[in-house]
Design an enzyme around this catalytic site. Structure first.
Site, mmCIF file in Angstrom:
data_model
loop_
_atom_site.group_PDB
_atom_site.id
_atom_site.type_symbol
_atom_site.label_atom_id
_atom_site.label_comp_id
_atom_site.label_asym_id
_atom_site.label_seq_id
_atom_site.Cartn_x
_atom_site.Cartn_y
_atom_site.Cartn_z
ATOM 1 N N ILE A 2 -1.601 -7.358 -1.786
ATOM 2 C CA ILE A 2 -1.864 -6.637 -0.543
ATOM 3 C C ILE A 2 -0.608 -6.664 0.319
ATOM 4 C CG2 ILE A 2 -3.370 -6.444 1.458
ATOM 5 C CD1 ILE A 2 -4.723 -6.068 -1.319
ATOM 6 N N GLU A 3 -0.069 -5.496 0.593
ATOM 7 C CA GLU A 3 1.185 -5.407 1.341
ATOM 8 C C GLU A 3 1.039 -4.722 2.690
ATOM 9 O OE1 GLU A 3 4.542 -4.282 -0.991
ATOM 10 O OE2 GLU A 3 3.782 -5.243 -2.814
#
Length: 346
Positions: A125-126
């Site tokens: 998850i960025e």
């Protein structure tokens, strides 16, 4: 490839809260045939169907002792998110029905990999993180407990700065098995900073973080993420370490944290395999370094040891190499040709 232990396929990069028809969407490069699933309301979704080649590759890798995880998120698009804990739980249910054991799904439901079953899910998850992912991971744990035929895993791939705005809280709130930290991309906490003594590589800080009293991931193994070549990441020449430098890094941290050090994560497979040094790939060098530095009482295993990977390299996904209870290599595949390329080297 005998030097790889765990492969992570990417990506599920559109999440149900944003996806057409309430479905997630996927990007597996050219590895799937044409066509997308249709939601019950008749909406064409963004979830690829007809990924039989990937399904065959997953089975071949697993038959050779590798673990195959499915990665969620990635670098594009930047709009994916889980809006609430309720959304996270529903997303976990969908993933389990679609990529877990076939018995978990509904007749006629989405099964992009047919009857192939992944060994778990990776949270890369960025953007737009922290909300809903803890509940999502916790729900996956509940679902894993319904199938005792094999062990399932949950991993996370945070950036090196702490606190991590995307995955920090979920790692505390749910049980993660592997934390492979991207010690590149960010100056000041990178592996290069350790070698050059230009900053503080944050590995020690991550160990402190995951072992905090409030953490549910106290037993997670922590991996050092490195670029596989100077071309693997933006700013590659700045963050790439040669084998001698990798050896310095591994030697120090495996001795400093023998019970926490998990191994190396390499981004990404194609760049690392093409990076030949004295006739050996960067991946092979990394595995040899792990084996050399591992304590004598600790076996060294890498998650990708297939005897036949004839069809595994066609994914645009991250692939990770990981060792269980010993230093492991975790590879991220992004190039669609990477799987077949590695397959021919087994």
């Amino acid at each position: 490839m005998a030097t790889i232990d765990i492969i992570t396929i990417g990506f599920i990069n559109i999440f149900p809260d944003q996806g057409a028809g309430g479905y997630p969407g996927s990007n597996f490069g050219n590895a799937c045939g044409g066509g997308y699933y249709t939601a019950p309301d008749g909406t064409q979704t963004q979830l690829l169907g007809n990924c039989r080649e990937i399904a065959a590759d997953i089975k071949a890798c697993q038959a050779s002792g590798k673990k195959v995880l499915l990665s969620l998120g990635g670098a594009s698009p930047r709009t994916y998110s889980v809006k609430s804990d309720t959304s996270g739980v529903k997303f976990a249910d969908f993933l389990w029905a679609s990529f877990g054991p076939p018995s978990a799904g509904k007749p006629g439901g989405a099964r992009p990999f047919d009857d192939a079953v992944v060994d778990g899910f990776d949270f890369d998850i960025e953007y737009n993180g922290n909300v809903g992912y803890g509940a999502m991971a916790a729900r996956l744990r509940q679902l894993y407990a319904t199938d005792l035929s094999k062990k399932y895993y949950i991993s996370a791939a945070p950036q090196c700065p702490l606190p991590d705005k995307q995955l920090g809280q979920p790692i505390l709130d749910a049980v993660f098995d592997f934390i492979w930290i991207q010690f590149y991309n960010t100056g000041g906490c990178s592996a290069r900073d350790f070698i050059a003594k230009t900053g503080r590589m944050s590995y020690d800080d991550w160990i402190t973080f995951i072992t905090a009293a409030t953490s549910k991931s106290k037993d997670a193994k922590v991996y050092i993420g490195l670029p596989g070549s100077i071309y693997a990441v933006p700013g590659g020449p700045q963050y790439y370490l040669n084998p001698d430098e990798v050896n310095q890094l591994v030697s120090y941290f495996i001795k400093t944290h023998p019970n926490r050090f998990g191994g190396l994560m390499i981004w990404e497979a194609t760049a690392a395999d093409n990076n030949k040094i004295e006739g050996k790939s960067f991946i092979d060098w990394c595995k040899a370094i792990l084996v050399k530095n591992a304590p004598a009482v600790v076996p060294v295993f890498v998650v990708v040891h297939p005897t036949t990977l004839e069809q595994f390299f066609v994914h645009t996904a991250p692939v990770k190499l990981i060792l269980f209870d010993s230093p492991v290599i975790h590879l991220l595949f992004v190039n669609p040709s990477a799987i077949k390329l590695l397959q021919h080297r087994v």
